[in-house]
Enzyme design. Structure first.
Site, PDB file in Angstrom:
ATOM      1  N   CYS A  43      63.770  11.387  61.030  1.00 50.21           N
ATOM      2  CA  CYS A  43      65.151  11.643  61.802  1.00 50.21           C
ATOM      3  C   CYS A  43      66.130  12.188  60.946  1.00 50.21           C
ATOM      4  O   CYS A  43      66.089  11.811  59.630  1.00 50.21           O
ATOM      5  CB  CYS A  43      65.529   9.983  62.095  1.00 50.21           C
ATOM      6  SG  CYS A  43      67.056  10.051  63.157  1.00 50.21           S
ATOM      7  N   CYS A  65      57.152   0.306  71.762  1.00 48.41           N
ATOM      8  CA  CYS A  65      58.169   0.810  71.146  1.00 48.41           C
ATOM      9  C   CYS A  65      57.707   1.895  70.695  1.00 48.41           C
ATOM     10  O   CYS A  65      56.976   2.168  69.695  1.00 48.41           O
ATOM     11  CB  CYS A  65      58.707  -0.057  70.142  1.00 48.41           C
ATOM     12  SG  CYS A  65      60.059   0.838  69.321  1.00 48.41           S
ATOM     13  N   GLU A  85      55.007   5.953  63.798  1.00 45.70           N
ATOM     14  CA  GLU A  85      54.624   4.314  64.013  1.00 45.70           C
ATOM     15  C   GLU A  85      55.159   4.028  65.438  1.00 45.70           C
ATOM     16  O   GLU A  85      56.096   4.629  65.978  1.00 45.70           O
ATOM     17  CB  GLU A  85      55.126   3.391  63.244  1.00 45.70           C
ATOM     18  CG  GLU A  85      54.564   3.831  61.646  1.00 45.70           C
ATOM     19  CD  GLU A  85      55.272   2.725  60.603  1.00 45.70           C
ATOM     20  OE1 GLU A  85      54.483   2.134  59.890  1.00 45.70           O
ATOM     21  OE2 GLU A  85      56.372   2.656  60.535  1.00 45.70           O
ATOM     22  N   CYS A  98      69.069   2.616  57.903  1.00 48.53           N
ATOM     23  CA  CYS A  98      67.722   2.734  58.764  1.00 48.53           C
ATOM     24  C   CYS A  98      66.910   3.432  57.551  1.00 48.53           C
ATOM     25  O   CYS A  98      66.898   4.219  57.219  1.00 48.53           O
ATOM     26  CB  CYS A  98      67.967   3.691  59.873  1.00 48.53           C
ATOM     27  SG  CYS A  98      66.647   3.845  61.044  1.00 48.53           S
ATOM     28  N   CYS A 112      63.422  -3.375  64.343  1.00 50.67           N
ATOM     29  CA  CYS A 112      64.339  -2.303  64.337  1.00 50.67           C
ATOM     30  C   CYS A 112      64.447  -1.673  62.868  1.00 50.67           C
ATOM     31  O   CYS A 112      65.182  -2.576  62.096  1.00 50.67           O
ATOM     32  CB  CYS A 112      65.437  -2.771  64.994  1.00 50.67           C
ATOM     33  SG  CYS A 112      65.133  -3.550  66.813  1.00 50.67           S
ATOM     34  N   CYS A 135      71.510   7.420  59.492  1.00 49.86           N
ATOM     35  CA  CYS A 135      72.150   6.073  59.362  1.00 49.86           C
ATOM     36  C   CYS A 135      71.915   5.375  57.994  1.00 49.86           C
ATOM     37  O   CYS A 135      70.608   5.525  57.825  1.00 49.86           O
ATOM     38  CB  CYS A 135      71.728   5.354  60.609  1.00 49.86           C
ATOM     39  SG  CYS A 135      72.207   6.184  61.981  1.00 49.86           S
TER      40      CYS A 135
HETATM   41  N1  SAH Z   1      67.757   6.959  67.020  1.00 50.76           N
HETATM   42  C1  SAH Z   1      68.050   6.075  68.135  1.00 50.76           C
HETATM   43  C2  SAH Z   1      66.771   5.172  68.323  1.00 50.76           C
HETATM   44  C3  SAH Z   1      66.378   4.326  67.170  1.00 50.76           C
HETATM   45  S1  SAH Z   1      66.234   2.789  67.835  1.00 50.76           S
HETATM   46  C4  SAH Z   1      69.177   4.927  67.807  1.00 50.76           C
HETATM   47  O1  SAH Z   1      69.686   5.305  66.802  1.00 50.76           O
HETATM   48  O2  SAH Z   1      69.376   4.207  68.645  1.00 50.76           O
HETATM   49  C5  SAH Z   1      66.156   1.900  66.391  1.00 50.76           C
HETATM   50  C6  SAH Z   1      67.322   0.846  66.906  1.00 50.76           C
HETATM   51  O3  SAH Z   1      67.395   0.109  65.463  1.00 50.76           O
HETATM   52  C7  SAH Z   1      68.803   1.440  66.470  1.00 50.76           C
HETATM   53  O4  SAH Z   1      69.597   0.608  67.334  1.00 50.76           O
HETATM   54  C8  SAH Z   1      69.114   1.498  65.166  1.00 50.76           C
HETATM   55  O5  SAH Z   1      70.454   1.584  64.810  1.00 50.76           O
HETATM   56  C9  SAH Z   1      68.481   0.182  64.779  1.00 50.76           C
HETATM   57  N2  SAH Z   1      68.519  -0.148  63.302  1.00 50.76           N
HETATM   58  C10 SAH Z   1      68.359   0.809  62.230  1.00 50.76           C
HETATM   59  N3  SAH Z   1      68.029   0.331  61.024  1.00 50.76           N
HETATM   60  C11 SAH Z   1      68.236  -1.175  61.122  1.00 50.76           C
HETATM   61  C12 SAH Z   1      68.098  -2.053  60.511  1.00 50.76           C
HETATM   62  N4  SAH Z   1      67.783  -2.054  59.176  1.00 50.76           N
HETATM   63  N5  SAH Z   1      68.283  -3.483  60.901  1.00 50.76           N
HETATM   64  C13 SAH Z   1      68.505  -3.547  62.241  1.00 50.76           C
HETATM   65  N6  SAH Z   1      68.431  -2.470  63.154  1.00 50.76           N
HETATM   66  C14 SAH Z   1      68.295  -1.216  62.772  1.00 50.76           C
END
Ligand code: SAH
Length: 348
Positions: A111, A104, A91, A118, A332, A115
């Site tokens: 991935c 974006c 996406e 996520c 995000c 995390c």
């Molecule tokens: N892998 C990279 C790029 C992903 S960017 C990274 O970790 O930075 C996506 C962003 O959204 C990252 O900052 C991630 O930590 C954040 N993110 C992931 N799940 C989220 C959620 N449920 N709510 C808010 N931010 C989230």
């Protein structure tokens, strides 16, 4: 095997056209057409037909299939689901900001960073995207939007530094003034904090904005939320960020999603303030976005207030970020790609 032409830099394309005994200006024409979203060499109407045929024998363009497009009623964010020939989907999201349209983009199908909060992590990594597959999200999201894309954030699905070479290649191609012309100063790259790769990126001395997904100031919480932290630790992460700043002169920004009862205590705010006071850099606080199937919730309002109060008391510079696209699961951490089985039939 045909060469994936959009993964070539301008110079590489030029060299390939030299091999075909073509004059140099042809590379400029082809490169510009690709950036404009040409779907086949036949679209390149200023090339002689014989050359278009010859190019099609050597090179593949393979644009992705647009499988779904959803527009936010609230804020104009648009989410696109793209399908590649092998059935993988990713996406991208366009975000209409006052300073210009931002796309974006995803850097991986899935991935493997795991995390806990996520959506992308749930199904693990399928594969890295090629430079052209990252570029295509910029080119074709922009084409769908019908407007110029001025900024790119590598904040979609995947960990960009886990796909280092292709992401770097993407940056070189996207930044070329003869094509997309989106220079490093208009690009942000977000990482969960792969410290060796942050060091390696620093050596390239790019002028992009590096954003670190921090989400917790203490190792216990961060390792629980982000497995990448285990065995590395917050201190080492900040050391690598400091080296990055020393090499590039670019301040790093930090992402911190407030999760109710997990990383939003006043003592964590104080720890966070301490880290930022040492390292500098801007903090972006965001409310956690809910992901179906995951138990984490955004912080209650009074906890946010207390957290912010503790930051302000210590003079921390931060922004509480607007979240766009929440109503279409485009915010995000909410990108998860499509169902691979249904996607195949939709493509027919
Ligand atoms: N892998 C990279 C790029 C992903 S960017 C990274 O970790 O930075 C996506 C962003 O959204 C990252 O900052 C991630 O930590 C954040 N993110 C992931 N799940 C989220 C959620 N449920 N709510 C808010 N931010 C989230």
């Amino acid at each position: 095997m045909k060469t994936d032409v959009k993964s070539l830099t301008f110079d590489e394309l030029g060299a390939r056209l030299d091999d075909l005994a073509q004059p140099r200006y042809r590379a400029g024409q082809v490169f510009a057409w690709l950036a404009k979203g040409a779907r086949s060499f036949d679209d390149m109407t200023n090339l002689p037909k014989s050359l278009r045929e010859e190019l099609a024998e050597h090179f593949a363009i393979s644009p992705p299939a647009l499988l779904r497009k959803q527009t936010s009623e609230r804020d104009g964010a648009v989410k696109y689901l793209w399908g590649f020939d092998d059935g993988n989907t990713v996406e991208s999201v366009t975000l209409p900001y006052k300073h210009g349209n931002t796309v974006c983009v995803s850097s991986q199908a899935g991935c493997r960073m795991g995390c806990a909060f996520c959506a992308t992590a749930i199904r693990g990594l399928s594969r890295n995207l090629s430079a052209s597959e990252i570029l295509d999200q910029v080119i074709f999201s922009g084409a769908e939007l019908g407007a110029r894309v001025s900024n790119v954030v590598l904040m979609g699905m995947g960990e960009p530094l886990d796909n280092f070479d292709n992401v770097l290649r993407f940056l070189r191609i996207a930044g070329d003034g003869r094509g997309c012309n989106i220079g490093a100063r208009h690009i942000s790259l977000s990482t969960c904090g792969l410290t060796e790769k942050v060091d390696k990126l620093g050596d390239f001395n790019l002028q992009l904005t590096l954003s670190v997904s921090l989400h917790a100031p203490d190792d216990e919480t961060r390792s629980r939320l982000m497995p990448v932290n285990r065995g590395v630790g917050v201190d080492n992460l900040f050391d690598s960020v400091r080296r990055y700043y020393e090499k590039t002169g670019r301040r790093v920004s930090y992402e911190y999603a407030l999760i109710d009862g997990v990383n939003d205590s006043v003592s964590q705010a104080r720890l966070l303030a301490g880290l930022l006071a040492k390292s500098g850099g801007h903090l972006n606080l965001i409310p956690l976005n809910c992901v179906p199937g995951l138990a984490f919730r955004p912080s209650a309002r009074e906890r946010v207030r207390a957290f912010e109060g503790a930051l302000r008391e210590r003079g921390v510079n931060y922004t509480f970020r607007r979240r766009l696209g929440g109503d279409i699961d485009a915010a995000c951490g909410q990108l998860r790609g499509g169902e691979i089985q249904t996607q195949k039939s939709e493509r027919l």
